[in-house]
Design an enzyme around this catalytic site. Structure first.
Site, PDB file in Angstrom:
ATOM      1  N   HIS A  83       0.821  -1.219   0.000  1.00 36.55           N
ATOM      2  CA  HIS A  83       0.000   0.000   0.000  1.00 36.55           C
ATOM      3  C   HIS A  83       0.854   1.267   0.000  1.00 36.55           C
ATOM      4  O   HIS A  83       0.352   2.340  -0.327  1.00 36.55           O
ATOM      5  CB  HIS A  83      -1.062  -0.019   1.109  1.00 36.55           C
ATOM      6  CG  HIS A  83      -0.592   0.301   2.496  1.00 36.55           C
ATOM      7  ND1 HIS A  83      -0.279  -0.663   3.434  1.00 36.55           N
ATOM      8  CD2 HIS A  83      -0.402   1.479   3.125  1.00 36.55           C
ATOM      9  CE1 HIS A  83       0.067  -0.085   4.561  1.00 36.55           C
ATOM     10  NE2 HIS A  83       0.001   1.224   4.408  1.00 36.55           N
ATOM     11  N   ASP A 219       1.427  -7.732   2.487  1.00 38.08           N
ATOM     12  CA  ASP A 219       1.458  -6.307   2.143  1.00 38.08           C
ATOM     13  C   ASP A 219       2.898  -5.809   1.916  1.00 38.08           C
ATOM     14  O   ASP A 219       3.460  -5.105   2.740  1.00 38.08           O
ATOM     15  CB  ASP A 219       0.781  -5.519   3.274  1.00 38.08           C
ATOM     16  CG  ASP A 219       0.437  -4.094   2.864  1.00 38.08           C
ATOM     17  OD1 ASP A 219       0.933  -3.632   1.819  1.00 38.08           O
ATOM     18  OD2 ASP A 219      -0.314  -3.441   3.607  1.00 38.08           O
ATOM     19  N   SER A 650       4.040   2.313   8.328  1.00 39.79           N
ATOM     20  CA  SER A 650       3.821   1.324   7.288  1.00 39.79           C
ATOM     21  C   SER A 650       5.125   1.114   6.548  1.00 39.79           C
ATOM     22  O   SER A 650       5.788   2.080   6.165  1.00 39.79           O
ATOM     23  CB  SER A 650       2.749   1.789   6.315  1.00 39.79           C
ATOM     24  OG  SER A 650       1.498   1.451   6.805  1.00 39.79           O
TER      25      SER A 650
END
Ligand code: ARG
Ligand code: GLU
Length: 720
Positions: A83, A219, A650
């Protein structure tokens, strides 16, 4: 005795039992090293951050300024989340080469794809410059005088920094402007896309699983830093070469067990851990619910159209995900703050704070006013903060308004700064509007407008609506008719009309913009907000900021036994913790790790969120997991730990006791998203994808042997 016990209790519940905190890497030796070692860490603070030798910090980058990445090979290979790489992957995606859907794996260096505007930043050094920045500040100064002195000193500290020609520097305030640090950085602007799994792996579970544990998402995506011939930062050039890093992370194949030490390195964006109880309660009962209510309406409408129209689904998927991400986080935040009774915790803490302040004449004089002043200011803020939330949430969801806003600001530029300024901006404004229109459905937008203008009108205190706006916008009007009227003029969402408009001479274009009734409607709302809400809102917020700065200083002085870490501000931090499951609610306990079995349990053939690629199902059937399987033969997918993280973390590496890579951080568990305001180790968990799952995908699924060869695998647990 009772007193001591009471105090101990508050201390334990408000302070970190376990390991709350986002610590400054250069201070670990002083503040955290012994605690980290007692949790199992085998390396030293100097191995994590050093200015004298290569240390782990030299392998960590800010990825594009919004995520974290880490260097995992001697040839500048960078790992981050799917992402985080999403935009880059999407930009290279075409109908023929659908990298989002099918994944992308470069076959050679020449195949790696350039990304305009993408950069990574290393931190060379962090210095304490508090004394320089505070020089000349006196208690008698007004806050404006103080600020201008600080700004001047910050600039001086920044330019005095010793650095090479390729390095940059900036100074940032910490602890609510009570401490200042200088950062010397090095930024590389040639960062190429190397590989990404299909979305059905990289974003498996999509919005349904977002913020939720147990999780089964791979991810990750891979990039490579390119440098000029002398290994220095360089603008993109075809003959740039893979960067040779000072440090790259080794990858552990030994995985995690319960209570293993974990360290997260990265660039967390923003937290607010030191707010007074009254502020936390306002977020929980006023601001979060208002923002949730607006987004709830927008999401329901977009979702209904996405479900009935494939074209709209593709067009709105990423917008929907963006709106849904914060929406779901705020819901978790409200739930968590309620569940641990953050208000009571903070109130108890404040009672102890006040008791100590009142027992000391100097403190009483300096800090005695703080909590009552917060109370007054937050009471005053309440209606204005609510008006702000409605305005910004509603206006940003209506796409026609974002087009109107662009054009309106272009016209303002012309009127304020003239022809030349207009010409400098018109290109980028045109590009932005065209980007919006490329993925735009007037049918969806009109439905969103109808519902959101209604909630805006009902939700906004009438005293904040000027007579002109009230005349156009009152609860008795027919919002469907208002929408019909607004969207009847198709020009604003017609890209040919926009292109023609913006190719006209500036004066002609501005005249057309100024005569457009939708743009006027929008600018009326905007002017109303900046007249009726903003001045008072800013004044109250300024005085709250001043109070918060003094309150921060006061807490550090008065609550001496507590170890303080500065709120996140997008600078480099380290958080440490342990691999642990948690109890989500009554009788519901979560394990710390998920397996490939769980992916297959969630598998729904052909589903938008839960499909599994054929090759993955084949590998599963054969149990062909290679060196990535656990001792019991299963393939691990994700795990959770107690590390204190937030947005910006992230892509952060999860490191083991030896500093080897064990996972890639990408999310938090829903029940604990209130950790941005009030971390609680009983329910706050960060979610990581197990590095063995990442490497399994690269090796077994993608067969990208050229990448696997670059990576140094280790078995730290075997050597014990
Ligand atoms: N919740 C994570 C974060 O805040 C992941 C967001 C991206 N994933 C998604 N399904 N929307 O960034
Ligand atoms: N997904 C988040 C990010 O973009 C990390 C999760 C969190 O907020 O902790 O940074």
């Amino acid at each position: 005795m009772k007193k001591i016990l009471f105090f101990l209790l508050i201390f334990i519940s408000t302070n970190a039992i376990a390991d709350e905190g986002m610590w400054l890497p250069q201070l670990l030796g002083k503040l955290n090293e012994s605690r980290m070692k007692s949790l199992g860490m085998k390396i030293s603070a100097e191995d994590i951050y050093s200015i004298n030798k290569g240390s782990l910090k030299d392998a960590i980058v800010s990825f594009g300024g919004f995520c974290t990445g880490e260097v995992i090979s001697e040839s500048g290979l960078v790992l981050t989340n799917h992402h985080c790489g999403f935009d880059a992957i999407q930009n290279h995606t075409t109908l023929q080469n659908n990298y989002l859907r099918d994944g992308f794996w470069s076959k050679s260096f020449e195949d790696e794809l350039t990304n305009k505007g993408l950069f990574v930043t290393f931190i060379i050094r962090i210095d304490d410059v508090t004394q320089q920045v505070m020089k000349g500040i006196t208690p008698a100064m007004s806050s404006a005088e103080r600020q201008s002195m600080i700004d001047k000193n910050m600039l001086a500290a920044k330019s005095a920094a010793s650095k090479t020609a390729t390095q940059e520097s900036f100074v940032r305030g910490f602890f609510e402007a009570n401490q200042y640090y200088l950062f010397v950085t090095e930024t590389f602007k040639d960062v190429r896309l190397v590989g990404a799994p299909p979305s059905s792996i990289g974003n498996f579970g999509k919005d349904t699983d977002n913020w939720v544990w147990p999780r089964h998402t791979g991810d990750f995506s891979m990039f490579r830093i390119y440098a000029g011939k002398n290994n220095e930062p360089a603008e993109y050039a075809a003959d740039n070469v893979p960067y040779k890093p000072k440090k790259s992370l080794k990858v552990s194949l030994d995985g995690v067990a319960e209570n293993d030490f974990t360290l997260i390195f990265g660039f967390p964006g923003r937290t607010q851990q030191y707010l007074p109880a009254v502020a936390v309660e306002q977020i929980r009962t006023v601001n979060d619910p208002a923002k949730i209510a607006v987004r709830d309406r927008a999401l329901k409408i977009i979702d209904a159209y996405m479900r009935s129209d494939e074209q709209i689904k593709i067009m709105y998927a990423s917008k929907y995900a963006g709106i849904q991400n914060a929406y779901k986080k705020w819901q978790g935040e409200v739930l968590g703050l309620t569940r641990v009774d953050a208000f009571a915790k903070k109130t108890n803490y404040e009672a102890e704070f006040m008791k100590r302040v009142n027992a000391n004449a100097a403190w009483k004089n300096e800090y005695g006013h703080l909590l009552p002043a917060f109370e007054r200011n937050y009471t005053a803020l309440r209606p204005y903060g609510l008006a702000r939330d409605y305005f910004s949430e509603v206006m940003s969801k209506i796409e026609l308004f974002s087009i109107a806003m662009q054009l309106n600001s272009l016209a303002n530029t012309y009127e304020k700064n003239g022809q030349k300024a207009y010409e400098n901006r018109v290109g980028s404004i045109k590009e932005r509007i065209m980007n919006t229109l490329e993925e735009y459905s007037p049918v969806v937008d009109k439905a969103v407008f109808t519902s959101l203008m209604e909630v805006y009108t009902i939700g906004t205190n009438p005293t904040f609506l000027s007579p002109e706006i009230s005349a156009r916008l009152n609860p008795n009007i027919d919002f469907v008719a208002l929408a019909d009227k607004t969207y009847a003029d198709k020009n604003l969402y017609d890209s040919n009309w926009i292109a023609t408009l913006l190719s006209k001479p500036a004066a002609d274009a501005v005249k057309i913009i100024n005569d457009n009734s939708t743009i006027n409607f929008f600018s009326g709302l905007q002017e109303n907000y900046s007249k009726m809400v903003q001045p008072e809102l800013n004044a109250i917020q300024d005085s709250i900021n001043t109070l918060q700065s003094i309150y921060m200083k006061a807490q550090m002085e008065v609550m001496k036994e507590k170890k303080f870490y500065p709120d996140a501000n997008s600078t480099m931090r380290v958080s440490y913790g342990q691999v642990q499951g948690y109890t989500a609610r009554d009788a519901v306990k979560f394990d710390y790790q998920t397996d490939f079995e769980g992916v297959m349990e969630k598998y729904i053939p052909g589903d938008y969120e839960f499909d599994v690629p054929l090759k993955m199902r084949e590998l599963y059937a054969k149990k062909d997991y290679g060196q990535y399987a656990r001792k019991d033969g299963k393939l691990p997918v994700c795990f959770i730990a107690t590390n204190h993280t937030t947005g910006g973390n992230s892509g952060s590496p999860a490191l083991d006791a030896y500093g080897n890579l064990i996972g890639l951080n990408f999310d938090r568990a829903w029940e604990g998203t209130m950790s941005d305001i009030n971390y609680d180790s009983s329910i706050c968990r960060n979610i990581m994808v197990d590095i063995r799952y990442v490497m399994f995908i690269v090796d077994k699924y993608a067969d990208a042997q050229r990448l696997i060869k670059e990576i140094k695998f280790v078995h730290p647990k075997a050597k014990k």
